[in-house]
Design an enzyme around this catalytic site. Structure first.
Site, PDB file in Angstrom:
ATOM      1  N   LYS A 114       0.863  -1.193   0.000  1.00 49.73           N
ATOM      2  CA  LYS A 114       0.000   0.000   0.000  1.00 49.73           C
ATOM      3  C   LYS A 114       0.894   1.236   0.000  1.00 49.73           C
ATOM      4  CE  LYS A 114      -2.459   1.470   3.765  1.00 49.73           C
ATOM      5  NZ  LYS A 114      -1.886   2.838   3.950  1.00 49.73           N
ATOM      6  N   GLU A 116       0.642   5.681   0.039  1.00 46.47           N
ATOM      7  CA  GLU A 116      -0.180   6.891   0.173  1.00 46.47           C
ATOM      8  C   GLU A 116       0.049   7.805  -1.038  1.00 46.47           C
ATOM      9  OE1 GLU A 116       0.455   8.834   3.919  1.00 46.47           O
ATOM     10  OE2 GLU A 116       0.016   7.019   5.070  1.00 46.47           O
ATOM     11  N   GLU A 189      -9.285   7.684   3.765  1.00 46.59           N
ATOM     12  CA  GLU A 189      -9.164   7.957   5.206  1.00 46.59           C
ATOM     13  C   GLU A 189      -9.682   9.354   5.569  1.00 46.59           C
ATOM     14  OE1 GLU A 189      -5.350   7.045   6.944  1.00 46.59           O
ATOM     15  OE2 GLU A 189      -5.875   7.992   8.849  1.00 46.59           O
TER      16      GLU A 189
HETATM   17  O1  KIV Z   1      -1.081   2.355   8.429  1.00 48.39           O
HETATM   18  C1  KIV Z   1      -2.268   2.098   8.625  1.00 48.39           C
HETATM   19  O2  KIV Z   1      -2.646   1.433   9.577  1.00 48.39           O
HETATM   20  C2  KIV Z   1      -3.237   2.637   7.661  1.00 48.39           C
HETATM   21  C3  KIV Z   1      -4.677   2.517   8.020  1.00 48.39           C
HETATM   22  C4  KIV Z   1      -5.063   3.598   8.949  1.00 48.39           C
HETATM   23  C5  KIV Z   1      -5.531   2.473   6.811  1.00 48.39           C
HETATM   24  O3  KIV Z   1      -2.848   3.170   6.673  1.00 48.39           O
END
Ligand code: KIV
Length: 275
Positions: A114, A116, A189
């Protein structure tokens, strides 16, 4: 049995069934979460403030994130394991970004990563395009992006003033560009419910909300918040247990039993003949 795949997630999404995701940072909790039946486990960079004792996510290193992901990988059988790329591990060059993402799959056993993305974030969109072309599944993350906290100055709700805001249009457009770059889902978010709905309606891959209201395709919570471990509670979260109380009761009882010599008792002592 193999873990949940992208086609499994997309089938559930097309059937209109909500998707569930929780964070985990270590093996014992990941094992329990997996047994509980979540679709995805995110080894989030929220490890920074929820597991590693930092104030926020910024200091989390590649080594810490890889170690957390490996621990979760060893414990999980069914859920998809997604590793969060920590601050500074992507963006400075395509080569480093790809190398670091690859390490999570090759060395730590993650099924996906993931990243950002800031509104209209050209750099990360290009990186995501390259990663998905190379076969690295990517989950996007827009709205409040805590890795930019030093820039945006706090945990503000993103995309307020739904009807007129350029910020909402920017989120929708960024989400669409992430989809074109090949993400299999997007975390949304801390946005208003209307913004969550607008982004969700614009997309053909699932949106996973945290503080994004009810009209998204799935939900994610930070495990320590939902288990009541660590003291803080947030409007966007729901506390399903009170582990702080359970742990402090257990520790106080243990200390009292050591003090008054009721632990160890006879049943806790090895019999040399039987052993
Ligand atoms: O790092 C994390 O836990 C996240 C969540 C808040 C989606 O990105």
């Amino acid at each position: 049995m193999s873990r949940t795949s992208i086609p499994d997630l997309h089938e559930k999404y097309r059937d209109g069934k909500p998707l569930s995701m929780l964070t985990a940072y270590d093996a014992p909790i990941a094992r329990q979460i997996d047994r509980g039946g979540v679709d995805m486990i995110l080894v989030g960079d929220t490890a920074g403030d929820n597991h590693l004792g930092y104030d926020d996510t910024i200091p989390v290193t590649m080594d810490e994130a890889l170690s957390n992901t490996s621990a979760v990988d060893r414990a999980v059988e069914d859920a998809m394991v997604i590793a969060d790329l920590p601050f500074g591990s992507y963006g400075q060059s395509m080569e480093t970004s790809v190398d670091n993402a690859v390490r999570f799959l090759k060395e730590a056993g993650a099924d996906a990563v993931k990243l950002e993305t800031a509104p209209h974030g050209e750099t990360t969109i290009e990186i995501i395009d390259r990663l998905t072309e190379l076969g690295i599944p990517v989950q996007g993350h827009i709205g409040l992006t805590p890795q930019r906290m030093n820039q945006i100055g706090g945990g503000y709700i993103q995309g307020r003033n739904h009807s007129s805001s350029a910020a909402v249009d920017a989120l929708v457009e960024t989400a669409e560009r992430l989809e074109a770059a090949g993400v299999f889902a997007v975390v949304l978010e801390t946005v208003t419910e209307e913004t969550g709905k607008a982004v969700t309606e614009a997309m053909d891959v699932p949106t996973i909300g945290i503080g994004a209201g009810r009209y998204v395709d799935g939900q994610v919570l930070v495990i320590t918040d939902m288990l009541g471990l660590g003291g803080e509670s947030f409007t966007l979260s729901k506390q399903y247990a009170d582990l702080d109380s359970i742990i402090s009761d257990a520790v106080e009882t243990y200390v009292a039993e050591v003090d008054d010599s009721t632990f160890p008792a006879e049943e806790n002592v090895y019999d040399p003949l039987e052993e």
